[in-house]
Design an enzyme around this catalytic site. Structure first.
Site, PDB file in Angstrom:
ATOM      1  N   LYS A 178      48.341  31.309  45.208  1.00 21.21           N
ATOM      2  CA  LYS A 178      47.699  32.403  45.598  1.00 21.21           C
ATOM      3  C   LYS A 178      46.332  32.690  44.670  1.00 21.21           C
ATOM      4  O   LYS A 178      45.821  33.724  44.016  1.00 21.21           O
ATOM      5  CB  LYS A 178      48.205  33.802  45.745  1.00 21.21           C
ATOM      6  CG  LYS A 178      49.465  33.782  46.477  1.00 21.21           C
ATOM      7  CD  LYS A 178      50.169  35.145  46.358  1.00 21.21           C
ATOM      8  CE  LYS A 178      51.370  35.161  47.139  1.00 21.21           C
ATOM      9  NZ  LYS A 178      51.422  34.698  48.478  1.00 21.21           N
ATOM     10  N   CYS A 179      45.483  31.418  44.642  1.00 23.90           N
ATOM     11  CA  CYS A 179      44.664  31.219  43.588  1.00 23.90           C
ATOM     12  C   CYS A 179      43.393  31.057  44.482  1.00 23.90           C
ATOM     13  O   CYS A 179      43.406  30.328  45.445  1.00 23.90           O
ATOM     14  CB  CYS A 179      44.628  30.381  42.736  1.00 23.90           C
ATOM     15  SG  CYS A 179      43.414  29.913  41.530  1.00 23.90           S
ATOM     16  N   GLY A 180      41.861  31.227  44.324  1.00 29.26           N
ATOM     17  CA  GLY A 180      40.860  30.770  44.615  1.00 29.26           C
ATOM     18  C   GLY A 180      40.656  29.361  44.595  1.00 29.26           C
ATOM     19  O   GLY A 180      39.942  28.446  45.632  1.00 29.26           O
TER      20      GLY A 180
END
Length: 159
Positions: free
Chosen positions: A35-37
Site C-alpha cells: 500500500k505504498c506509492g
C-alpha cells in the site's frame, strides 16, 4: 568473510530458507509494501525476474510494515496481493523489520555494507534495493524512487 549466502529468512509460506540456495547468483533484495506509492514497482521487479529467468540472477522480496504501516497484511494476504495484482513469481519472504533493534540480520548486514544517503545505515522507505554479485557481496544500494528497469545495466554486468 560474510556474504549474503550466509543468512536465513522465512519464506512467505512459513518455511525457513537458507539464502545459500542462491549461491552463484546475483541478487536484487528489496523491502516491499502493498500500500505504498512505489508498490507499482512490483511490475518492474517481476519484469526483471522474467527477463533474466535463464541467467544467474534472482529478485528477493521482503515485505516490511515499518514505513507508514503500508504492509499491514498477513503473509497469505501479501502473497495473494502480489500474485493476483502483479503476477509476482519471484521469491517473497515473510515480513521483516529493516531498521531498529529488531532489524533482520540480513538487513543489518546489507545496511552495514552499503550505507544510504549521507552515510546513514537506516532504510528510508519501502522499495530500497540492494544488488549483490554472484559471490554474495553487496555491490550497490538504490533509493526507493529508482525504477527496477534502471538497474538492468548493473545486473547485466554481474551475470
Amino acid at each position: 568473510m560474510t556474504s549474503v549466502f550466509d543468512f536465513k529468512a522465512t519464506a512467505i509460506g512459513g518455511t525457513e530458507q537458507s539464502l545459500g540456495q542462491y549461491r552463484g547468483k546475483a541478487l536484487l533484495i528489496v523491502n516491499t509494501a502493498s500500500k505504498c506509492g512505489f508498490t507499482g514497482q512490483y511490475a518492474g521487479l517481476e519484469a526483471l525476474h522474467r527477463d533474466y529467468a535463464d541467467k544467474p540472477f534472482e529478485v528477493l522480496g521482503f515485505p516490511c510494515n515499518q514505513f507508514g504501516a503500508q504492509e499491514p497484511g498477513k503473509a497469505a494476504e501479501i502473497a495473494s496481493f502480489c500474485s493476483t495484482t502483479y503476477g509476482v513469481d519471484f521469491p517473497m519472504f515473510d515480513k521483516v523489520e529493516v531498521n531498529g533493534p529488531n532489524r533482520h540480520p540480513l538487513y543489518a548486514w546489507l545496511t552495514s555494507e552499503k550505507k544510504g544517503f549521507l552515510g546513514s545505515r537506516d532504510i528510508k522507505w519501502n522499495f530500497t534495493k540492494f544488488l549483490t554479485d554472484r559471490e554474495g557481496r553487496v555491490i550497490a544500494r538504490y533509493a526507493p524512487q529508482v525504477e527496477p528497469s534502471a538497474i538492468a545495466a548493473d545486473i547485466e554486468k554481474l551475470i
